[in-house]
Scaffold this motif. Structure first.
Motif, PDB file in Angstrom:
ATOM      1  N   VAL A   1       0.856  -1.190   0.000  1.00 18.56           N
ATOM      2  CA  VAL A   1       0.000   0.000   0.000  1.00 18.56           C
ATOM      3  C   VAL A   1       0.893   1.241   0.000  1.00 18.56           C
ATOM      4  N   ARG A   2       0.362   2.330  -0.545  1.00 23.43           N
ATOM      5  CA  ARG A   2       1.101   3.586  -0.603  1.00 23.43           C
ATOM      6  C   ARG A   2       0.381   4.624   0.250  1.00 23.43           C
ATOM      7  N   LEU A   3       0.892   5.839   0.224  1.00 24.71           N
ATOM      8  CA  LEU A   3       0.217   6.915   0.941  1.00 24.71           C
ATOM      9  C   LEU A   3      -1.064   7.271   0.199  1.00 24.71           C
ATOM     10  N   ASN A   4      -2.102   7.626   0.947  1.00 22.04           N
ATOM     11  CA  ASN A   4      -3.389   8.015   0.357  1.00 22.04           C
ATOM     12  C   ASN A   4      -3.921   6.932  -0.581  1.00 22.04           C
ATOM     13  N   ASP A   5      -3.708   5.710  -0.192  1.00 20.79           N
ATOM     14  CA  ASP A   5      -4.143   4.570  -0.996  1.00 20.79           C
ATOM     15  C   ASP A   5      -5.575   4.189  -0.606  1.00 20.79           C
ATOM     16  N   TYR A   6      -6.214   3.441  -1.488  1.00 20.80           N
ATOM     17  CA  TYR A   6      -7.556   2.937  -1.228  1.00 20.80           C
ATOM     18  C   TYR A   6      -7.582   1.471  -1.637  1.00 20.80           C
ATOM     19  N   VAL A   7      -7.934   0.587  -0.704  1.00 25.36           N
ATOM     20  CA  VAL A   7      -7.953  -0.846  -1.014  1.00 25.36           C
ATOM     21  C   VAL A   7      -9.274  -1.437  -0.505  1.00 25.36           C
ATOM     22  N   ALA A   8      -9.938  -2.237  -1.336  1.00 25.82           N
ATOM     23  CA  ALA A   8     -11.169  -2.905  -0.895  1.00 25.82           C
ATOM     24  C   ALA A   8     -10.788  -4.256  -0.291  1.00 25.82           C
ATOM     25  N   LEU A   9     -11.083  -4.418   1.004  1.00 23.53           N
ATOM     26  CA  LEU A   9     -10.881  -5.708   1.657  1.00 23.53           C
ATOM     27  C   LEU A   9     -12.249  -6.359   1.783  1.00 23.53           C
ATOM     28  N   ASP A  10     -12.256  -7.619   2.184  1.00 26.58           N
ATOM     29  CA  ASP A  10     -13.525  -8.308   2.367  1.00 26.58           C
ATOM     30  C   ASP A  10     -14.269  -7.668   3.541  1.00 26.58           C
ATOM     31  N   GLY A  11     -15.330  -6.944   3.248  1.00 25.99           N
ATOM     32  CA  GLY A  11     -16.124  -6.329   4.315  1.00 25.99           C
ATOM     33  C   GLY A  11     -15.619  -4.973   4.791  1.00 25.99           C
ATOM     34  N   TRP A  12     -14.485  -4.534   4.285  1.00 22.33           N
ATOM     35  CA  TRP A  12     -13.901  -3.269   4.739  1.00 22.33           C
ATOM     36  C   TRP A  12     -13.338  -2.471   3.572  1.00 22.33           C
ATOM     37  N   GLU A  13     -13.307  -1.157   3.747  1.00 22.03           N
ATOM     38  CA  GLU A  13     -12.532  -0.305   2.847  1.00 22.03           C
ATOM     39  C   GLU A  13     -11.346   0.221   3.637  1.00 22.03           C
ATOM     40  N   LEU A  14     -10.171   0.021   3.089  1.00 28.40           N
ATOM     41  CA  LEU A  14      -8.949   0.489   3.767  1.00 28.40           C
ATOM     42  C   LEU A  14      -8.417   1.725   3.061  1.00 28.40           C
ATOM     43  N   ARG A  15      -8.152   2.772   3.837  1.00 29.29           N
ATOM     44  CA  ARG A  15      -7.458   3.939   3.291  1.00 29.29           C
ATOM     45  C   ARG A  15      -6.231   4.220   4.154  1.00 29.29           C
ATOM     46  N   THR A  16      -5.196   4.749   3.529  1.00 26.85           N
ATOM     47  CA  THR A  16      -3.953   5.007   4.258  1.00 26.85           C
ATOM     48  C   THR A  16      -3.618   6.494   4.205  1.00 26.85           C
ATOM     49  N   PHE A  17      -3.051   7.007   5.290  1.00 31.35           N
ATOM     50  CA  PHE A  17      -2.667   8.423   5.353  1.00 31.35           C
ATOM     51  C   PHE A  17      -1.298   8.556   6.015  1.00 31.35           C
ATOM     52  N   ASN A  18      -0.586   9.608   5.639  1.00 35.29           N
ATOM     53  CA  ASN A  18       0.731   9.881   6.206  1.00 35.29           C
ATOM     54  C   ASN A  18       0.644  10.068   7.719  1.00 35.29           C
ATOM     55  N   ALA A  19       1.520   9.362   8.467  1.00 35.17           N
ATOM     56  CA  ALA A  19       1.540   9.491   9.926  1.00 35.17           C
ATOM     57  C   ALA A  19       2.670  10.417  10.393  1.00 35.17           C
ATOM     58  N   GLY A  20       3.590  10.771   9.502  1.00 38.54           N
ATOM     59  CA  GLY A  20       4.657  11.737   9.838  1.00 38.54           C
ATOM     60  C   GLY A  20       5.663  11.231  10.859  1.00 38.54           C
ATOM     61  N   HIS A  21       5.664   9.934  11.149  1.00 36.63           N
ATOM     62  CA  HIS A  21       6.438   9.414  12.281  1.00 36.63           C
ATOM     63  C   HIS A  21       7.847   8.961  11.855  1.00 36.63           C
ATOM     64  N   VAL A  22       7.923   8.014  10.932  1.00 39.68           N
ATOM     65  CA  VAL A  22       9.213   7.587  10.367  1.00 39.68           C
ATOM     66  C   VAL A  22       8.987   7.265   8.890  1.00 39.68           C
ATOM     67  N   LEU A  23      10.082   7.026   8.158  1.00 37.78           N
ATOM     68  CA  LEU A  23       9.970   6.689   6.738  1.00 37.78           C
ATOM     69  C   LEU A  23       8.968   5.550   6.536  1.00 37.78           C
ATOM     70  N   GLY A  24       7.981   5.771   5.682  1.00 39.47           N
ATOM     71  CA  GLY A  24       7.017   4.711   5.339  1.00 39.47           C
ATOM     72  C   GLY A  24       5.839   4.589   6.284  1.00 39.47           C
ATOM     73  N   SER A  25       5.764   5.411   7.330  1.00 39.78           N
ATOM     74  CA  SER A  25       4.703   5.220   8.343  1.00 39.78           C
ATOM     75  C   SER A  25       3.348   5.718   7.842  1.00 39.78           C
ATOM     76  N   ILE A  26       2.314   4.956   8.187  1.00 35.32           N
ATOM     77  CA  ILE A  26       0.944   5.315   7.781  1.00 35.32           C
ATOM     78  C   ILE A  26      -0.023   5.247   8.960  1.00 35.32           C
ATOM     79  N   MET A  27      -1.132   5.984   8.815  1.00 34.22           N
ATOM     80  CA  MET A  27      -2.294   5.781   9.676  1.00 34.22           C
ATOM     81  C   MET A  27      -3.260   4.914   8.874  1.00 34.22           C
ATOM     82  N   ILE A  28      -4.035   4.091   9.595  1.00 35.01           N
ATOM     83  CA  ILE A  28      -4.940   3.146   8.935  1.00 35.01           C
ATOM     84  C   ILE A  28      -6.386   3.601   9.138  1.00 35.01           C
ATOM     85  N   HIS A  29      -7.093   3.819   8.058  1.00 31.43           N
ATOM     86  CA  HIS A  29      -8.513   4.200   8.140  1.00 31.43           C
ATOM     87  C   HIS A  29      -9.342   3.057   7.557  1.00 31.43           C
TER      88      HIS A  29
END
Ligand code: ZN
Ligand code: ZN
Length: 432
Positions: free
Chosen positions: A114-142
């Motif tokens: 997954v990348r930043l600001n990504d959108y992925v359809a999981l079984d029963g869920w929609e996953l979105r990712t956002f920059n967490a600003g913490h370390v290289l590659g870090s994301i928040m999970i929505h």
């Protein structure tokens, strides 16, 4: 499953038709109870926020047992592999060796990038990712359940920009339940400005250099080390700090390479710098890799060592602590959060009789702390939460913090009319 009212072995299980695990960390400060508890149901997916061991260190175990799809960013997989290999090879320091080097490869095998600001359809869920600003590659999970609530799990976040990264994303979709870290959620947790921190840090090192001493800077290999190196280089280039060798030991060199490889994940100023100068971020004549540790112990000129591990729980820093830390005139400069039970925390708390793998040493060098934090402080946490709360938030769930700090944060939030809850490990919260 872990990281409730404490820091270390962060893990959250979402129990539903298609169970999901968010992060799977180990406790680096623990002599026992290293791992998160067992999930209650068979997970369908594992989603990882970043490569720090307290969020990532137990993920090979989940994959060995359940082999579920693993949603993770490319920098996290690359950097995580370096950190996990080191963790496994150092685990004689720990009570148990939880998995083998081969098990680490399971992450690549099950990886769904997954990348930043990504959108992925999981079984029963929609996953979105956002920059967490913490370390290289870090994301928040929505996550949004189909016909159900939305959850934002921050992992570790830093809302303020640093030398390497942009601050965490604050323009977010609707969140019903916010699971947020509170490492620096206490009433006393107000980070001084980075400018002020750097000024003091450089001044202290200048004084040690002037008196001919050695400065040891224990850092996490991911994040803090790169911030520290860029700070040192930039002050040497501007002439504020005298140029002395900066020796880099441990995995820092290897992980710093990924900062160049994944330059598009860095803050725009650095991206421009890399493009224009056509050289790596850490290619500087003062920076030298340690090839022979014994030789370094013989040098009589002043120098700086940037090395792992950040909480002095293992790694090359122990050699330097034993040699330079036991002599007056040198300086140990701690740069990050020190978990209870670690040697770093003992030093920070003023303890000078330090247990080592082969006996006790007496630390006679100076010990200082620079707040190069990669976590939001209390005012920034409150700002972030208030912003999310403005869009129909039902409840905040506070994790990843010492209990007194989380309680102080909850009090501040409730005074603003925001419902906050501090779960215990193993507790099940019903959400809808
Ligand atoms: Zn972290
Ligand atoms: Zn963490």
């Amino acid at each position: 499953m872990g990281g409730a009212r404490s820091i270390g072995r962060s893990s959250v299980e979402i129990i539903c038709r298609n169970p999901i695990i968010l992060d799977s960390g180990v406790d680096v400060g623990a002599s026992s109870n290293l791992l998160p508890s067992e999930p209650r149901s068979d997970p369908e997916a594992l989603i990882l926020t970043h490569a720090h061991l307290d969020h990532y260190g137990a993920s090979p175990l989940i994959l060995r047992r359940w082999g579920c799809d693993t949603y993770v960013t490319p920098p996290t997989v690359d950097v995580g592999e370096v950190l996990l290999k080191d963790f496994v090879s150092l685990s004689s320091e720990y009570a148990e060796r939880p998995y083998s080097i081969q098990d680490i490869q399971l992450i690549r095998r099950r990886e769904k990038s997954v990348r930043l600001n990504d959108y992925v359809a999981l079984d029963g869920w929609e996953l979105r990712t956002f920059n967490a600003g913490h370390v290289l590659g870090s994301i928040m999970i929505h996550l949004t359940a189909v016909d159900g609530p939305s959850i934002l799990y921050t992992g570790d976040i830093n809302t303020a920009g640093t030398r390497t990264l942009r601050g965490a994303e604050t323009e977010l979709p609707k969140v019903d339940y916010l699971i947020i870290e509170g490492t620096y959620g206490g009433d006393d947790d107000i980070h001084p400005s980075r400018k002020k921190v750097e000024r003091q840090f450089i001044e202290d090192i200048r004084n040690v250099i002037a008196s001919g001493g050695v400065t040891i800077i224990p850092t996490f290999a991911l994040g803090r080390a790169q911030e520290v190196l860029l700070t040192l280089i930039s002050h040497m280039e501007s002439g504020v700090l005298q140029e002395v060798p900066i020796f880099v030991d441990g995995m820092i060199r290897e992980i710093s390479k990924y900062y160049n490889a994944y330059w598009s994940w860095l803050r725009p100023e650095l991206q421009r710098m890399i493009r224009e100068s056509k050289r790596g971020l850490f290619d500087h004549r003062a920076i030298e890799e340690v090839r022979n540790r014994e030789e370094l112990l013989e040098i009589s000129e002043p120098f700086i060592i940037v090395t792992t591990s950040g909480m002095l729980q293992g790694g090359p820093v122990l050699t330097y602590l034993k040699h330079f830390g036991t002599k007056r005139g040198n300086l140990i400069y701690l740069t990050g959060y020190q978990v209870r039970g670690t040697r770093g925390r003992m030093l920070l708390d003023g303890i000078r009789q330090i247990p080592m793998p082969d006996g006790i040493i007496e630390v006679k060098s100076d010990v200082k702390f620079a707040d190069f934090s990669a976590h939001a402080d209390q005012p920034n946490l409150i700002n972030f939460i208030t912003k999310v709360a403005g869009r129909g938030l039902k409840e905040v769930i506070l994790v990843h913090g010492e209990p007194d700090k989380l309680i102080q944060l909850r009090r501040k939030l409730e005074a603003r009319g925001i419902r906050a809850y501090i779960p215990y490990e193993g507790e099940v919260l019903r959400i809808k």
